[in-house]
Motif scaffolding. Sequence first.
Motif, mmCIF file in Angstrom:
data_model
loop_
_atom_site.group_PDB
_atom_site.id
_atom_site.type_symbol
_atom_site.label_atom_id
_atom_site.label_comp_id
_atom_site.label_asym_id
_atom_site.label_seq_id
_atom_site.Cartn_x
_atom_site.Cartn_y
_atom_site.Cartn_z
ATOM 1 N N LYS A 154 -5.280 8.656 -19.844
ATOM 2 C CA LYS A 154 -4.729 7.341 -19.527
ATOM 3 C C LYS A 154 -4.010 7.335 -18.173
ATOM 4 N N ILE A 155 -3.215 8.398 -17.957
ATOM 5 C CA ILE A 155 -2.456 8.472 -16.692
ATOM 6 C C ILE A 155 -3.392 8.627 -15.501
ATOM 7 N N ALA A 206 0.835 -1.213 0.000
ATOM 8 C CA ALA A 206 0.000 0.000 0.000
ATOM 9 C C ALA A 206 0.865 1.255 0.000
ATOM 10 N N ALA A 207 1.952 1.248 0.787
ATOM 11 C CA ALA A 207 2.849 2.410 0.855
ATOM 12 C C ALA A 207 3.517 2.658 -0.498
ATOM 13 N N TYR A 208 3.938 1.593 -1.150
ATOM 14 C CA TYR A 208 4.597 1.746 -2.457
ATOM 15 C C TYR A 208 3.630 2.344 -3.478
ATOM 16 N N ILE A 209 2.379 1.846 -3.464
ATOM 17 C CA ILE A 209 1.368 2.370 -4.391
ATOM 18 C C ILE A 209 1.081 3.839 -4.093
ATOM 19 N N LEU A 251 -8.224 -0.442 -0.894
ATOM 20 C CA LEU A 251 -8.543 -1.817 -0.513
ATOM 21 C C LEU A 251 -7.486 -2.396 0.431
ATOM 22 N N LEU A 252 -6.214 -2.131 0.129
ATOM 23 C CA LEU A 252 -5.141 -2.667 0.964
ATOM 24 C C LEU A 252 -5.182 -2.076 2.372
ATOM 25 N N THR A 253 -5.399 -0.766 2.464
ATOM 26 C CA THR A 253 -5.456 -0.137 3.799
ATOM 27 C C THR A 253 -6.691 -0.608 4.569
ATOM 28 N N TRP A 254 -7.779 -0.904 3.840
ATOM 29 C CA TRP A 254 -8.976 -1.428 4.508
ATOM 30 C C TRP A 254 -8.687 -2.797 5.120
ATOM 31 N N PHE A 255 -7.992 -3.653 4.350
ATOM 32 C CA PHE A 255 -7.632 -4.975 4.871
ATOM 33 C C PHE A 255 -6.692 -4.855 6.074
ATOM 34 N N LEU A 259 -6.147 6.455 -10.824
ATOM 35 C CA LEU A 259 -7.380 6.108 -10.106
ATOM 36 C C LEU A 259 -7.350 4.634 -9.684
ATOM 37 N N GLY A 260 -6.841 3.780 -10.573
ATOM 38 C CA GLY A 260 -6.716 2.359 -10.239
ATOM 39 C C GLY A 260 -5.753 2.140 -9.080
ATOM 40 N N LEU A 261 -4.648 2.898 -9.089
ATOM 41 C CA LEU A 261 -3.680 2.779 -7.985
ATOM 42 C C LEU A 261 -4.294 3.221 -6.663
#
Length: 566
Positions: free
Chosen positions: A52-53, A21-24, A66-70, A58-60
């Motif tokens: 596109k960017i 999550a931190a890297y993203i 989601l990762l921080t929620w988990f 937005l996807g990142l």
Amino acid sequence: MKFTRRQLVGITLCIVLSFIAAYILVLTPKYLGSAVDLMVGKGNVDLSGVRKILLFSLGLYSAYFLLTWFVSWFANQIAVRFVKNIRSQLEYRLNRNPLSFLDTHPHGNLLSHFSIDGELLIDGLFQLISQLFSGVFVVLISLYFMLQVNVRMTLMVIAMVPVMYLTSSAIAKRSLVLYRRQQSLAGQLGGHVQEAMNNHQLILSSNYQKESVKDFEAIHAEYNEVGEKAQFLGALVNPTVRVINNISYVLIGLMGAYVSKNYGLTVGTLTSFISYSIIFSKPFNEFSAIVAQVMSAKASYDRILETLAYPIEEDRGEKMTLKGEVVSFEHVDFSYVKGHPIIQDLSLEIPPLSKVAIVGPTGAGKSTLINILMRFYDVDSGIIKIDGVDTSTLTKESLGNVMSIVLQDPWLFEGTIRQNIKYGKPHATDAEMIEVSIQAGCHDYIQSLDKGYDTKIDLGSQNISLGQKQMITIARALMVDAPILILDEATSNVDVLTEYKIQEVFRKIMAQRTSFFVAHRLATVVDSDVILVMREGKLVEQGTHKELMAHKGFYHTLFMSQFDSV
């Protein structure tokens, strides 16, 4: 207390997810900077590239969410289960601590371990697990990305870190002391309220309401004062750090302009760097925001550890079934506090099926004799034997099987009458329950209730009279069917008529058992086989009522003083 293997796996998973999550999070500003460069200059906007960017960014951000929620979910599960284990450990140890522990520790503080301290520990652990790992990774990854852009600008950002750290740590150290004091006062506050509720009738009858409120307000005022200081210091950290961050942003902007002019730093890259610096500083801001919760949790955890560190009684004696025929005391000495003896050089032998009365003035050691017989406390020296066996070599379970007790203050827990009577023997049959209830003289009363033995006893057993409550506790004692029965002033809190009924019950059941009973009305002991007269911790006289009256000693004085008062 240590984390379980499953909890350690959960923490490891939190670390891995936090790193991703931190890297993203840090990677996203790089793409946003590229989007900015595609929009610089009039007529030079590349909408297709920007679209596109931005969609990729937005996807990142979605993946980061989601990762921080988990991570938050796992952190909450770990914190709740860790505190659940601590509460179980507390309950286990409190049930195995000696009575001296409960006598010397405020009950309000012990209760707060299960409520206030537990909740604060959950909050603190959650914040620690969910923020600490991600914060460390965010700092390291954003530092790497900043160094890739410009070393001088990065050093400027880093230079502000010690200022933030020293500020927050200085305030945190002071707030920790205040939070510890606040938790101690919370325990005192709870203890005062519990005491006032348990003794409400005494407070009303003694017109002590104003004094009770005054005592409460004194503790409450200090609690609020300490709490205000602690909260103020905790809240002071965040705005202080934010001011330092804002100064850092101004300096970055000035140096960024210089680097852009002289070294060709693009606007998009400068934008990315400013984002990196914000992300780099954010964990320090978050740390300052949660420091109050973490410090409060640490104070609660320290208080709990102090309780858990108290040595428990190991029941390592020999498990043995005794007949409970002969009880003997051989040169027994005992004191609650070293240097202040309560019982000194006590020696006596009780034959089988004896009815033994223990009498004496207040503080003579009557109830203390019961306490050491049942090994609620261990003697300082000497030996107590049952059937020739030293009771100190037996397990508490073995002693519990040979003795049952009816206390001065009848205690019934919240539940049905059936559950209360079967408390010492939960697998007893209903026939056994009814038999002991008939012996105790409470069967007819219970049957007169709408739900009979399934009648619910309220918390504090306020929906049942004191006399009936005492008879139910007698039935509970009889359910154990122990050969030795102990009555610790079991009729001192009831009226004369109820006492007469209970004494009739006692006469019947004592004929089949060796019985010890502490008595405050000497008229109830005249038919005893042996009367033990205690004075200042010593057995000064023993014999039958007739023998002691003829001797005209201390017992004669006590008996006549009650007779004269009547």
